[in-house]
Scaffold this active site. Structure first.
Site, PDB file in Angstrom:
ATOM      1  N   GLU A  98       4.662 -15.818  10.940  1.00 14.16           N
ATOM      2  CA  GLU A  98       5.411 -14.604  10.578  1.00 14.16           C
ATOM      3  C   GLU A  98       6.185 -14.035  11.769  1.00 14.16           C
ATOM      4  O   GLU A  98       6.517 -12.849  11.789  1.00 14.16           O
ATOM      5  CB  GLU A  98       4.468 -13.540  10.020  1.00 14.16           C
ATOM      6  CG  GLU A  98       3.683 -13.940   8.798  1.00 14.16           C
ATOM      7  CD  GLU A  98       4.512 -14.249   7.556  1.00 14.16           C
ATOM      8  OE1 GLU A  98       5.758 -14.176   7.619  1.00 14.16           O
ATOM      9  OE2 GLU A  98       3.912 -14.597   6.534  1.00 14.16           O
ATOM     10  N   HIS A 117      -0.309  -7.263  10.507  1.00 11.75           N
ATOM     11  CA  HIS A 117      -0.202  -7.854   9.165  1.00 11.75           C
ATOM     12  C   HIS A 117      -1.583  -8.374   8.803  1.00 11.75           C
ATOM     13  O   HIS A 117      -2.167  -9.171   9.556  1.00 11.75           O
ATOM     14  CB  HIS A 117       0.825  -8.996   9.147  1.00 11.75           C
ATOM     15  CG  HIS A 117       0.684  -9.887   7.948  1.00 11.75           C
ATOM     16  ND1 HIS A 117       0.635  -9.396   6.664  1.00 11.75           N
ATOM     17  CD2 HIS A 117       0.552 -11.233   7.833  1.00 11.75           C
ATOM     18  CE1 HIS A 117       0.490 -10.395   5.811  1.00 11.75           C
ATOM     19  NE2 HIS A 117       0.430 -11.529   6.507  1.00 11.75           N
ATOM     20  N   HIS A 119      -4.477  -9.506   5.474  1.00 20.21           N
ATOM     21  CA  HIS A 119      -4.731  -9.843   4.073  1.00 20.21           C
ATOM     22  C   HIS A 119      -5.892  -8.959   3.606  1.00 20.21           C
ATOM     23  O   HIS A 119      -6.990  -9.448   3.335  1.00 20.21           O
ATOM     24  CB  HIS A 119      -5.051 -11.318   3.930  1.00 20.21           C
ATOM     25  CG  HIS A 119      -3.905 -12.231   4.251  1.00 20.21           C
ATOM     26  ND1 HIS A 119      -3.936 -13.587   4.041  1.00 20.21           N
ATOM     27  CD2 HIS A 119      -2.668 -11.964   4.760  1.00 20.21           C
ATOM     28  CE1 HIS A 119      -2.773 -14.129   4.412  1.00 20.21           C
ATOM     29  NE2 HIS A 119      -1.993 -13.154   4.868  1.00 20.21           N
ATOM     30  N   TYR A 142      -2.880  12.710  -1.512  1.00 15.53           N
ATOM     31  CA  TYR A 142      -1.941  13.253  -0.522  1.00 15.53           C
ATOM     32  C   TYR A 142      -1.797  12.370   0.717  1.00 15.53           C
ATOM     33  O   TYR A 142      -0.757  12.369   1.391  1.00 15.53           O
ATOM     34  CB  TYR A 142      -2.331  14.697  -0.140  1.00 15.53           C
ATOM     35  CG  TYR A 142      -3.421  14.808   0.888  1.00 15.53           C
ATOM     36  CD1 TYR A 142      -3.114  14.831   2.250  1.00 15.53           C
ATOM     37  CD2 TYR A 142      -4.763  14.892   0.516  1.00 15.53           C
ATOM     38  CE1 TYR A 142      -4.106  14.928   3.205  1.00 15.53           C
ATOM     39  CE2 TYR A 142      -5.762  14.981   1.466  1.00 15.53           C
ATOM     40  CZ  TYR A 142      -5.436  14.996   2.807  1.00 15.53           C
ATOM     41  OH  TYR A 142      -6.418  15.075   3.752  1.00 15.53           O
ATOM     42  N   HIS A 184       0.121 -11.273  -1.349  1.00 10.35           N
ATOM     43  CA  HIS A 184      -0.028 -11.647   0.053  1.00 10.35           C
ATOM     44  C   HIS A 184      -0.920 -10.672   0.847  1.00 10.35           C
ATOM     45  O   HIS A 184      -1.994 -11.069   1.280  1.00 10.35           O
ATOM     46  CB  HIS A 184       1.369 -11.763   0.678  1.00 10.35           C
ATOM     47  CG  HIS A 184       1.416 -12.374   2.032  1.00 10.35           C
ATOM     48  ND1 HIS A 184       2.517 -13.021   2.530  1.00 10.35           N
ATOM     49  CD2 HIS A 184       0.489 -12.418   3.025  1.00 10.35           C
ATOM     50  CE1 HIS A 184       2.272 -13.456   3.746  1.00 10.35           C
ATOM     51  NE2 HIS A 184       1.047 -13.098   4.072  1.00 10.35           N
ATOM     52  N   TYR A 237      -0.062  18.983  11.414  1.00  8.06           N
ATOM     53  CA  TYR A 237      -1.444  18.467  11.459  1.00  8.06           C
ATOM     54  C   TYR A 237      -1.533  17.166  12.258  1.00  8.06           C
ATOM     55  O   TYR A 237      -2.434  16.965  13.057  1.00  8.06           O
ATOM     56  CB  TYR A 237      -1.899  18.270  10.016  1.00  8.06           C
ATOM     57  CG  TYR A 237      -3.173  17.485   9.804  1.00  8.06           C
ATOM     58  CD1 TYR A 237      -4.404  17.949  10.271  1.00  8.06           C
ATOM     59  CD2 TYR A 237      -3.153  16.281   9.095  1.00  8.06           C
ATOM     60  CE1 TYR A 237      -5.568  17.232  10.054  1.00  8.06           C
ATOM     61  CE2 TYR A 237      -4.304  15.565   8.866  1.00  8.06           C
ATOM     62  CZ  TYR A 237      -5.509  16.044   9.353  1.00  8.06           C
ATOM     63  OH  TYR A 237      -6.648  15.320   9.120  1.00  8.06           O
TER      64      TYR A 237
HETATM   65  P1  13P Z   1      -0.319 -17.272  11.075  1.00  7.73           P
HETATM   66  O1  13P Z   1      -1.691 -17.807  11.411  1.00  7.73           O
HETATM   67  O2  13P Z   1       0.747 -18.325  11.251  1.00  7.73           O
HETATM   68  O3  13P Z   1      -0.047 -15.989  11.788  1.00  7.73           O
HETATM   69  O4  13P Z   1      -0.284 -16.990   9.513  1.00  7.73           O
HETATM   70  C1  13P Z   1      -1.195 -16.133   8.900  1.00  7.73           C
HETATM   71  C2  13P Z   1      -0.580 -15.347   7.801  1.00  7.73           C
HETATM   72  O5  13P Z   1      -1.183 -14.398   7.376  1.00  7.73           O
HETATM   73  C3  13P Z   1       0.751 -15.716   7.267  1.00  7.73           C
HETATM   74  O6  13P Z   1       1.265 -14.693   6.484  1.00  7.73           O
END
Ligand code: 13P
Length: 243
Positions: A98, A117, A119, A142, A184, A237
């Site tokens: 990514e 990022h 999951h 909220y 994803h 806040y």
């Molecule tokens: P990478 O290990 O290449 O970072 O990929 C993991 C991932 O979540 C791809 O969206």
């Protein structure tokens, strides 16, 4: 959105260690598992705006500072728009698949100092539902305001590691600091690594509560006026939610 707050890392190795620590904490916090996900930090080298990112498909437990990859934020001339690998990067490993998503966000978002990022299970569960694809996570609570707006959008599905996914995420993040990625996971950006990780955890908690509420009925929503008041109050806040 404001300029990122620079974290006081005394050296590039200290910054690299902080990225690995954040990646491991994603898993320990339950917002990611295994080798999924990736983490980056904006990191200038000399005069060049750039980023440090986790390598592709390497277990976070085994990762060392030497495994991280640096690449410039500006796309080098002649780089293929659909290239799987960046034309220019510095490291012994391949950067996260990514890398383009991270690089494009640093290029377009001056407020991005770090990107997570993950999951995350509840965010990803919601990101599989057609209703979420259409309307994202609405203002049922909220705290939706922490992501910067009145909802948390879901970027349409695109293959992982593609320019199409990067473009979809950028659009979903307009005026926002976090979004879901269909089928994803989630993306959270902030001024600092700590803040980006904290935001990812907050988004995952919101996703979990929304999922729970959906099990027992149709959650009520806060209207635009109520959310405007929340944003105004947040300015006092949590005056610098990106930091
Ligand atoms: P990478 O290990 O290449 O970072 O990929 C993991 C991932 O979540 C791809 O969206």
């Amino acid at each position: 959105m404001s300029e990122p707050t620079r974290e006081p890392y005394g050296s590039e190795d200290a910054a690299r260690a902080a990225i690995i620590d954040a990646a491991r904490r994603m898993n320990a916090l339950g917002i990611n598992s295994g080798r999924a996900g990736n983490v980056s930090m904006r990191w200038h080298r000399g005069g060049a705006d750039g980023l440090l990112v986790t390598p592709s498909a390497l277990a976070y437990e085994a990762m060392t500072v030497d495994d991280l990859v640096w690449l410039p934020v500006e796309a080098p001339a002649g780089e293929d728009a659909g290239a799987e690998q960046p034309l220019r990067c510095d490291g012994t490993r391949q950067p996260s698949s990514e890398w383009r998503l991270h690089r494009d966000l640093y290029a377009s978002r001056g407020d991005a100092g770090a990107i997570v990022h993950a999951h995350a299970p509840f965010s990803t569960t919601l990101a599989c539902l057609p209703r979420i694809h259409v309307e994202g996570i609405p203002a049922f609570h909220y705290m939706i305001a922490v992501a910067g707006g009145d909802d948390i959008r879901c970027a349409p599905y695109a293959m992982f590691g593609t320019a199409a996914l990067s473009a979809a995420a950028r659009t979903a993040l307009e005026g926002r600091r976090a979004c879901l990625l269909a089928q994803h996971g989630l993306v959270a950006l902030s001024g600092t690594l700590e803040a980006a990780l904290e935001l990812a955890v907050e988004v995952e908690l919101l996703a979990r509560i929304y999922w729970q509420a959906l099990q027992v009925g149709e959650p009520a929503r806060l209207d635009a006026a109520a959310m405007a008041s929340v944003h105004a109050r947040f300015a006092r806040y949590r005056p610098d939610p990106t930091g």
